[in-house]
Design an enzyme around this catalytic site. Structure first.
Site, PDB file in Angstrom:
ATOM      1  N   HIS A   1     -50.268   1.412  12.567  1.00  0.00           N
ATOM      2  CA  HIS A   1     -51.416   0.565  12.966  1.00  0.00           C
ATOM      3  C   HIS A   1     -52.028   1.029  14.296  1.00  0.00           C
ATOM      4  O   HIS A   1     -53.109   0.604  14.653  1.00  0.00           O
ATOM      5  CB  HIS A   1     -51.029  -0.925  12.991  1.00  0.00           C
ATOM      6  CG  HIS A   1     -50.304  -1.370  14.210  1.00  0.00           C
ATOM      7  ND1 HIS A   1     -50.324  -2.665  14.668  1.00  0.00           N
ATOM      8  CD2 HIS A   1     -49.518  -0.688  15.081  1.00  0.00           C
ATOM      9  CE1 HIS A   1     -49.593  -2.756  15.756  1.00  0.00           C
ATOM     10  NE2 HIS A   1     -49.090  -1.592  16.030  1.00  0.00           N
TER      11      HIS A   1
ATOM     12  N   ASP B   1     -38.573   9.057  19.480  1.00  0.00           N
ATOM     13  CA  ASP B   1     -39.776   8.584  20.178  1.00  0.00           C
ATOM     14  C   ASP B   1     -40.138   9.649  21.203  1.00  0.00           C
ATOM     15  O   ASP B   1     -39.493  10.710  21.263  1.00  0.00           O
ATOM     16  CB  ASP B   1     -39.552   7.205  20.840  1.00  0.00           C
ATOM     17  CG  ASP B   1     -40.856   6.402  20.969  1.00  0.00           C
ATOM     18  OD1 ASP B   1     -41.752   6.851  21.709  1.00  0.00           O
ATOM     19  OD2 ASP B   1     -40.994   5.351  20.322  1.00  0.00           O
TER      20      ASP B   1
HETATM   21  C1  LIG Z   1     -46.438  -0.040  18.876  1.00  0.00           C
HETATM   22  S1  LIG Z   1     -45.045   0.847  19.373  1.00  0.00           S
HETATM   23  C2  LIG Z   1     -43.868   0.399  18.124  1.00  0.00           C
HETATM   24  C3  LIG Z   1     -42.469   0.627  18.576  1.00  0.00           C
HETATM   25  C4  LIG Z   1     -41.370   0.140  17.634  1.00  0.00           C
HETATM   26  N1  LIG Z   1     -41.391   0.833  16.374  1.00  0.00           N
HETATM   27  C5  LIG Z   1     -41.501  -1.349  17.452  1.00  0.00           C
HETATM   28  O1  LIG Z   1     -41.856  -1.805  16.375  1.00  0.00           O
HETATM   29  O2  LIG Z   1     -41.245  -2.084  18.418  1.00  0.00           O
HETATM   30  C6  LIG Z   1     -45.440   2.514  18.914  1.00  0.00           C
HETATM   31  C7  LIG Z   1     -44.405   3.537  19.330  1.00  0.00           C
HETATM   32  O3  LIG Z   1     -44.893   4.852  18.990  1.00  0.00           O
HETATM   33  C8  LIG Z   1     -44.470   5.728  20.031  1.00  0.00           C
HETATM   34  N2  LIG Z   1     -45.295   6.936  20.006  1.00  0.00           N
HETATM   35  C9  LIG Z   1     -46.601   7.077  20.373  1.00  0.00           C
HETATM   36  N3  LIG Z   1     -46.999   8.343  20.186  1.00  0.00           N
HETATM   37  C10 LIG Z   1     -45.928   9.021  19.686  1.00  0.00           C
HETATM   38  C11 LIG Z   1     -45.723  10.352  19.266  1.00  0.00           C
HETATM   39  N4  LIG Z   1     -46.712  11.253  19.323  1.00  0.00           N
HETATM   40  N5  LIG Z   1     -44.499  10.694  18.784  1.00  0.00           N
HETATM   41  C12 LIG Z   1     -43.497   9.789  18.723  1.00  0.00           C
HETATM   42  N6  LIG Z   1     -43.636   8.495  19.102  1.00  0.00           N
HETATM   43  C13 LIG Z   1     -44.834   8.127  19.579  1.00  0.00           C
HETATM   44  C14 LIG Z   1     -44.644   4.891  21.281  1.00  0.00           C
HETATM   45  O4  LIG Z   1     -43.938   5.436  22.368  1.00  0.00           O
HETATM   46  C15 LIG Z   1     -44.121   3.541  20.808  1.00  0.00           C
HETATM   47  O5  LIG Z   1     -42.731   3.424  21.024  1.00  0.00           O
END
Ligand SMILES: C[S@@+](CC[C@H](N)C(=O)[O-])C[C@H]1O[C@@H](n2cnc3c(N)ncnc32)[C@H](O)[C@@H]1O
Length: 415
Positions: free
Chosen positions: A323, A281
């Site tokens: 999403h 992440d």
């Molecule tokens: C909606 S959350 C889902 C988190 C987890 N997979 C869950 O289902 O609870 C989206 C995740 O994508 C991560 N994220 C956003 N941009 C990112 C990037 N450029 N690279 C890696 N992770 C990223 C956010 O920090 C967050 O933890």
């Protein structure tokens, strides 16, 4: 481009506004409720959800349009505010401290709130069923109120206020200014209007250290009590992941895996599974992961818009990640994974909603509305998933679905 709403319509008989929406449906729905009620058992989660949907349908047909308008316009925003201020005050904690009913005066003294103000708020919470009014100015907590004493559940309310609700409410105004089409640029959504910012949602989240914590808690609470792909009868983990595993590369890479709750669940539910579990992440999220050795997880900061450093894993897993992004950005994320995959061996597992052609679940359509207005992204239909996955040189092998309104597991491999 402005589109004026100047359609000429035939006048509507105004008396319909104060009569039940569809009284003719009532006898049939009552029969269904009686039938479904008999099939209800304490642990029959699916039966309970079906009955709840039927009861909701009954309420919609019995309610008059005027009552529905007051429900949407008055009760929904006000009960939200009453709950949020109750959380801030510690009201639900005081109310749930023990089994004894509490008066408004006692609750005011314990929370430090002004008594007359608090008694008005309590009346509204009682009228809306959030707490139980058991006598004049006397209350008991419902299980809902008790649940609000748990941080990860309570955090949904300030999370929505801090980062989402104002944007959703600004969406009609955004559409008026931008023409009636869904936003396609994550930096030009209703977030701009609602929160007066040019940032993407995730950049906005990073502007205050409390925002990501509340957001992650809300995400985690949302996933509770629903079938998980790791449970028996959903996705055959042994047959499709563990069998034929090459332990020289990791078993699962959770891409955008937040603080690791899904991998921890996997480790707990499949202690027999060989192969490394890797959490990826953004750096600020990984810093908060607080993993211990017994979690069996290695964490690494990685931006999924850059080259995937872990090559040839058995599966690259993403839960509620795609999403968040419009198709062009999802294609970049998926292409980075496709380039790291070992042909004939690696899989991509996407844990997301697949919106059916009809009878979509209200939780999923609510989320889709949020994704559209705040993120310029979407919950996808089966056809949209195929098109997206194929645009990145992958193909869907199978979609595993447990029940309506619950995220499916979309298994993909290189095309
Ligand atoms: C909606 S959350 C889902 C988190 C987890 N997979 C869950 O289902 O609870 C989206 C995740 O994508 C991560 N994220 C956003 N941009 C990112 C990037 N450029 N690279 C890696 N992770 C990223 C956010 O920090 C967050 O933890």
């Amino acid at each position: 481009m402005a589109i004026e709403n100047n359609h000429n319509v035939a006048p509507v008989d105004e008396t319909i506004a104060v009569k039940a929406n569809d009284i003719d449906q009532v006898p049939h729905l009552l029969e269904e409720i009686a039938k479904q009620g008999k099939a209800l058992t304490q642990d029959g989660a699916q039966n309970r959800r079906r009955l709840l949907e039927t009861v909701r349908s009954l309420s919609y047909v019995l309610e008059t349009p005027r009552e529905a308008i007051i429900r949407y316009c008055w009760s929904q925003p006000t009960i939200f505010a009453a709950i949020e201020l109750g959380i801030n005050l510690g009201l639900f904690k005081v109310l749930s401290k023990d089994d004894k009913p509490k008066t408004a005066a006692e609750l005011a003294e314990a929370t430090g709130a002004e008594p007359v103000f608090l008694s008005r708020v309590l009346k509204h919470l009682g009228a809306m069923g959030a707490i139980y009014e058991i006598g004049p100015d006397t209350y008991k907590p419902s299980n809902f109120a008790k649940t609000l004493t748990i941080q990860k559940y309570a955090d949904g309310f300030p999370c929505m206020t801090d980062c989402i609700n104002a944007a959703v409410l600004a969406f009609p105004q955004w559409l008026k200014k931008n023409g009636y089409q869904a936003p396609s640029d994550g930096k030009n959504t209703a977030l701009k209007l609602g929160f007066n910012t040019d940032l993407h949602f995730f950049e906005f989240l990073a502007t205050n250290p409390v925002y990501p914590v509340r957001f992650m808690n809300h995400m985690s609470a949302y996933h509770q009590g629903r079938p998980s792909w790791m449970d028996p009868g959903f996705y055959p983990v042994q047959e499709r992941l563990s069998a034929g595993l090459d332990t020289s590369a990791p078993l699962l890479v959770d891409v955008g895996g937040s603080t690791g709750h899904d991998l921890k669940e996997f480790h707990r539910k499949h202690p027999e599974a060989q192969g490394k579990l890797i959490l990826q992440d953004l750096p600020e999220v990984i810093e908060n992961a607080k993993l211990v050795d017994s979690d069996g997880i290695e964490a690494m900061a990685h931006d999924f818009f850059k080259e995937q450093p872990i090559k040839g894993a058995r599966a690259y897993y993403m839960h509620s990640v795609l999403h968040d992004w419009p198709d062009n950005k999802c294609k970049e994320i998926l292409t980075n994974l496709a380039q790291a995959m070992k042909p004939g061996y690696s899989k991509v597992l996407i844990n997301e909603n697949v919106i059916p052609d009809m009878d979509a679940d209200w939780q999923t359509t609510s989320l889709d509305f949020i994704m559209m207005s705040v993120f310029a992204s979407k919950e996808r239909t089966e056809r949209q998933w195929h098109a997206l996955v194929e645009s990145a040189g992958l193909k869907i092998v199978k979609i595993f679905t447990a029940e309506k309104g619950v995220e499916s597991l979309i298994e993909c491999e290189l095309a």
